[in-house]
Each structure stands twice: as C-alpha cells, then as structure tokens.
Write an enzyme that holds these catalytic residues in place. Structure first.
Site, PDB file in Angstrom:
ATOM      1  N   HIS A   1       0.548  -1.503  -0.125  1.00  0.00           N
ATOM      2  CA  HIS A   1       0.034   0.197  -0.088  1.00  0.00           C
ATOM      3  C   HIS A   1       1.010   1.447   0.038  1.00  0.00           C
ATOM      4  O   HIS A   1       0.351   2.676  -0.401  1.00  0.00           O
ATOM      5  CB  HIS A   1      -1.160  -0.355   1.104  1.00  0.00           C
ATOM      6  CG  HIS A   1      -0.363   0.327   2.832  1.00  0.00           C
ATOM      7  ND1 HIS A   1       0.332  -1.462   2.688  1.00  0.00           N
ATOM      8  CD2 HIS A   1       0.063   1.002   3.633  1.00  0.00           C
ATOM      9  CE1 HIS A   1       0.912  -0.982   4.298  1.00  0.00           C
ATOM     10  NE2 HIS A   1       0.727   0.522   4.190  1.00  0.00           N
TER      11      HIS A   1
ATOM     12  N   GLY B   1      13.318  -2.820   3.429  1.00  0.00           N
ATOM     13  CA  GLY B   1      12.308  -4.091   3.195  1.00  0.00           C
ATOM     14  C   GLY B   1      12.144  -4.497   2.169  1.00  0.00           C
ATOM     15  O   GLY B   1      12.137  -6.366   1.488  1.00  0.00           O
ATOM     16  N   GLU B   2      12.237  -3.574   1.091  1.00  0.00           N
ATOM     17  CA  GLU B   2      11.449  -4.758  -0.570  1.00  0.00           C
ATOM     18  C   GLU B   2      12.910  -5.038  -1.007  1.00  0.00           C
ATOM     19  O   GLU B   2      12.840  -5.763  -1.527  1.00  0.00           O
ATOM     20  CB  GLU B   2      10.780  -3.835  -1.013  1.00  0.00           C
ATOM     21  CG  GLU B   2       8.886  -3.505  -0.262  1.00  0.00           C
ATOM     22  CD  GLU B   2       8.861  -2.286   0.619  1.00  0.00           C
ATOM     23  OE1 GLU B   2       7.856  -2.596   1.047  1.00  0.00           O
ATOM     24  OE2 GLU B   2      10.115  -1.894   1.472  1.00  0.00           O
TER      25      GLU B   2
ATOM     26  N   HIS C   1      27.518  -0.899 -12.780  1.00  0.00           N
ATOM     27  CA  HIS C   1      28.601  -1.647 -11.393  1.00  0.00           C
ATOM     28  C   HIS C   1      28.582  -2.815 -11.308  1.00  0.00           C
ATOM     29  O   HIS C   1      28.984  -3.244 -11.010  1.00  0.00           O
ATOM     30  CB  HIS C   1      29.434  -0.313 -10.278  1.00  0.00           C
ATOM     31  CG  HIS C   1      30.255   0.853 -11.049  1.00  0.00           C
ATOM     32  ND1 HIS C   1      30.485   0.943  -9.680  1.00  0.00           N
ATOM     33  CD2 HIS C   1      29.791   1.034 -11.959  1.00  0.00           C
ATOM     34  CE1 HIS C   1      31.048   2.631 -10.651  1.00  0.00           C
ATOM     35  NE2 HIS C   1      31.457   2.302 -11.634  1.00  0.00           N
TER      36      HIS C   1
ATOM     37  N   ARG D   1       7.639   6.645   0.338  1.00  0.00           N
ATOM     38  CA  ARG D   1       7.794   7.924   1.393  1.00  0.00           C
ATOM     39  C   ARG D   1       8.390   8.845   1.392  1.00  0.00           C
ATOM     40  O   ARG D   1       8.728   9.512   2.298  1.00  0.00           O
ATOM     41  CB  ARG D   1       7.445   7.004   2.522  1.00  0.00           C
ATOM     42  CG  ARG D   1       5.898   6.668   2.861  1.00  0.00           C
ATOM     43  CD  ARG D   1       5.906   6.162   3.843  1.00  0.00           C
ATOM     44  NE  ARG D   1       4.580   5.482   4.308  1.00  0.00           N
ATOM     45  CZ  ARG D   1       3.905   4.269   4.707  1.00  0.00           C
ATOM     46  NH1 ARG D   1       4.919   3.849   5.313  1.00  0.00           N
ATOM     47  NH2 ARG D   1       2.619   3.679   4.552  1.00  0.00           N
TER      48      ARG D   1
END
Length: 158
Positions: free
Chosen positions: A9, A71-72, A99, A110
């Site tokens: 989200h 986290g992603e 590289h 955000r």
C-alpha cells in the site's frame, strides 16, 4: 524493456505512476500488485513475485516499492538470481546497473516525490552494465556464494 513491478500500500500510488511512465516510454510494464490500496496488505507477496519473475526472465528488470524501500530490497534479494539495490539518489540508480548489474531496484515511496522516483527509474532502465573486469569479478563471487554457500577466499588466501 520488460519491467516487473511490485509494492504494498505504501508504494501503490508510485507504482501506478511508474507503470504509466514505462508504457508511455515504450517499455512493457508488468504489474505484480498490489492491485488496489489496502493499508492492511503486506509487501512480500507482491515484491517476491516481481523479483521472481525478473530472475526467471534474463534481460528484464524489476522495481519494488515500499515506504522506505528497505524491506522490499531485503525481500527481493531473497530470490535466487536477483541483485536488488536500494536507490535514494541519481548516482545510486545509475551505479546499480553500471557497477552492480542490478536487475531490481527498490524505491522508498515515502522518501521521494513522483518526479524524483521516476528519474531513478529512467536512469536504471537507461543505464547498461559496464562489464568492467573488477565489477564482473565481484558479481561472480556473489553468484558463486549464492550457488554454493561457500565464502570467497580472503585476499591473502587466494
């Protein structure tokens, strides 16, 4: 260029914008979700799908998005064959490809406005891997570790 995108989200609005930008600029955007805004959703189901599809199709790229992107990036890097880089400025977006031959970038929705995040994607898809021997050597070390679980030798052990 085929680009797989996944988010929760927190990155939904940015993902929608980047899908449109990719299509407008002649790329094939593959939306791996989220497919609507739901504050209760979790990023792993969407991010892991985008990363897995990127790894399964050599020559494609991936974009994973969350609030911070941390986290992603961690999730995407759990997928064998993915080299995901968290990008936070133009240099990191460009160098991820040049590289590190990264095939996935992670963006914190955000942390950046739409125009800045779009610029990161533009640099990422528009930059080629340099192929310099030192970079290739390092990537090969990581790939070998991913395959075998054996640490590369220290310089004095080589």
């Amino acid at each position: 260029m085929r680009v797989f995108l996944g988010t929760d989200h927190a990155g939904f609005e940015l993902k929608e914008h980047l899908v449109s930008w990719l299509k407008e600029n002649g790329h094939e955007a593959v939306d791996c979700g989220a497919f609507g805004y739901d504050a209760a959703d979790d990023y792993p189901p969407f991010v892991l799908r985008a990363a897995a599809r990127t790894a399964a199709e050599p020559g494609t790229l991936g974009v994973v998005i969350g609030g911070s992107g941390n986290g992603e990036a961690i999730a995407a890097n759990k997928v064998k064959g993915v080299r995901a880089a968290l990008v936070w400025n133009e240099d990191t977006a460009r160098l991820a490809r040049e590289h590190n031959d990264a095939n996935v970038i992670s963006i914190g929705a955000r942390q950046h406005d739409l125009a800045t995040a779009t610029r990161f994607l533009e640099l990422f898809v528009g930059t080629a891997y340099s192929g310099e021997p030192r970079h290739t050597r390092r990537i090969e070390m990581l790939s070998e570790y991913e395959r075998t679980g054996e640490l590369p030798p220290l310089p004095d052990e080589a």
